[in-house]
Design an enzyme around this catalytic site. Sequence first.
Site, PDB file in Angstrom:
ATOM      1  N   LYS A  15      -0.636  -4.080   4.274  1.00 18.39           N
ATOM      2  CA  LYS A  15      -1.232  -5.390   3.981  1.00 18.39           C
ATOM      3  C   LYS A  15      -0.153  -6.462   3.811  1.00 18.39           C
ATOM      4  CE  LYS A  15      -3.607  -4.256   0.259  1.00 18.39           C
ATOM      5  NZ  LYS A  15      -3.208  -2.833   0.090  1.00 18.39           N
ATOM      6  N   ARG A  87     -10.182  -6.427  -5.349  1.00 19.11           N
ATOM      7  CA  ARG A  87     -10.117  -4.973  -5.317  1.00 19.11           C
ATOM      8  C   ARG A  87     -11.382  -4.343  -5.893  1.00 19.11           C
ATOM      9  NH1 ARG A  87      -4.208  -4.955  -5.267  1.00 19.11           N
ATOM     10  NH2 ARG A  87      -3.356  -2.882  -4.976  1.00 19.11           N
ATOM     11  N   ARG A 126       8.941   3.811   1.085  1.00 20.88           N
ATOM     12  CA  ARG A 126       8.955   2.351   0.990  1.00 20.88           C
ATOM     13  C   ARG A 126       9.995   1.913  -0.049  1.00 20.88           C
ATOM     14  NH1 ARG A 126       3.537  -1.149  -0.026  1.00 20.88           N
ATOM     15  NH2 ARG A 126       3.429  -0.192  -2.089  1.00 20.88           N
ATOM     16  N   ARG A 159       9.293   1.182  -6.037  1.00 20.83           N
ATOM     17  CA  ARG A 159       8.429   0.659  -7.094  1.00 20.83           C
ATOM     18  C   ARG A 159       7.999   1.789  -8.025  1.00 20.83           C
ATOM     19  NH1 ARG A 159       4.012  -2.802  -3.859  1.00 20.83           N
ATOM     20  NH2 ARG A 159       2.723  -1.768  -5.434  1.00 20.83           N
ATOM     21  N   ARG A 170      -3.383   6.113  -7.449  1.00 17.66           N
ATOM     22  CA  ARG A 170      -3.751   4.811  -6.877  1.00 17.66           C
ATOM     23  C   ARG A 170      -4.738   4.980  -5.727  1.00 17.66           C
ATOM     24  NH1 ARG A 170       1.574   2.299  -5.132  1.00 17.66           N
ATOM     25  NH2 ARG A 170       0.407   0.398  -4.706  1.00 17.66           N
TER      26      ARG A 170
HETATM   27  P1  AMP Z   1      -0.073  -4.071  -4.776  1.00 22.67           P
HETATM   28  O1  AMP Z   1       1.268  -4.711  -4.688  1.00 22.67           O
HETATM   29  O2  AMP Z   1      -1.159  -4.855  -4.092  1.00 22.67           O
HETATM   30  O3  AMP Z   1      -0.052  -2.619  -4.347  1.00 22.67           O
HETATM   31  O4  AMP Z   1      -0.490  -4.067  -6.329  1.00 22.67           O
HETATM   32  C1  AMP Z   1       0.307  -3.399  -7.287  1.00 22.67           C
HETATM   33  C2  AMP Z   1      -0.442  -3.244  -8.581  1.00 22.67           C
HETATM   34  O5  AMP Z   1      -0.791  -4.545  -9.088  1.00 22.67           O
HETATM   35  C3  AMP Z   1      -1.773  -2.508  -8.498  1.00 22.67           C
HETATM   36  O6  AMP Z   1      -1.613  -1.100  -8.524  1.00 22.67           O
HETATM   37  C4  AMP Z   1      -2.470  -3.043  -9.754  1.00 22.67           C
HETATM   38  O7  AMP Z   1      -1.931  -2.438 -10.911  1.00 22.67           O
HETATM   39  C5  AMP Z   1      -2.043  -4.505  -9.767  1.00 22.67           C
HETATM   40  N1  AMP Z   1      -3.002  -5.352  -9.003  1.00 22.67           N
HETATM   41  C6  AMP Z   1      -2.729  -6.090  -7.897  1.00 22.67           C
HETATM   42  N2  AMP Z   1      -3.835  -6.736  -7.466  1.00 22.67           N
HETATM   43  C7  AMP Z   1      -4.823  -6.390  -8.336  1.00 22.67           C
HETATM   44  C8  AMP Z   1      -6.206  -6.707  -8.422  1.00 22.67           C
HETATM   45  N3  AMP Z   1      -6.805  -7.502  -7.524  1.00 22.67           N
HETATM   46  N4  AMP Z   1      -6.910  -6.171  -9.450  1.00 22.67           N
HETATM   47  C9  AMP Z   1      -6.339  -5.374 -10.362  1.00 22.67           C
HETATM   48  N5  AMP Z   1      -5.050  -5.011 -10.322  1.00 22.67           N
HETATM   49  C10 AMP Z   1      -4.285  -5.514  -9.322  1.00 22.67           C
END
Ligand code: AMP
Length: 212
Positions: A15, A87, A126, A159, A170
Amino acid sequence: MLKRIVLLGPPGAGKGTQAEQIAKALGVPHLSTGNILRAAITNRTSIGLAAKEYMDKGQLVPSAVVFESIRETLETVPGYILDGFPRTLLQAEVLTGLAASRNEPVQAALLISVPDEVIIDRLASRRSCPKCNTIYNLKSKPPIKDETCDACASPLLLRNDDRPEVIAYRLEQYAKEISSVIDYYKGEKILHRIAGDLPPEQVTEKILKVLE
Ligand code: AMP
């Protein structure tokens, strides 16, 4: 071209990479809630403090905190590519409410799908730059110098939530929440499925065709 877009897909679907390309092509901002929350943690803001413990465990951050992190921006920009939001069904509904209040509905929900085994492999290799958010993959897109960002020379990081034990959790969370979001956008007749298990340039091409 459509320019109010949400990108859906599991962690590791690409993404972030796709959103960067599409944002450049359309001239709209790439809003990644993950990046925004990570920056908030680095800057020790109240949003960062509220998000950190959830993010380290791979759990979803409470929707009110996430929405607070993007609300102001969403209220001002003419278009966007939203990466990582919504999400949950609640988040999708909140976004629709905000969009309706500006009379600017979300125009496309793009679902990038990739098989679980590909995701697990991708996430384990990654590496991300904590400073400029450039994403690398030690196998398919390695940095020129070992574990160092090509763009800003910062040391790259695995990360916390890309550790193997957190990845499985996740993916489980994603599977639990996403079907209601998919159904929601299907109902709105703006859902498009994109195969993400292809070279990134081909995925970008497919997305741009959908947005034409
Ligand atoms: P990402 O970088 O999109 O993989 O997001 C990393 C982490 O940020 C996720 O595992 C959540 O802990 C938090 N996060 C990001 N976007 C959201 C969202 N829309 N709702 C809830 N938690 C989020």
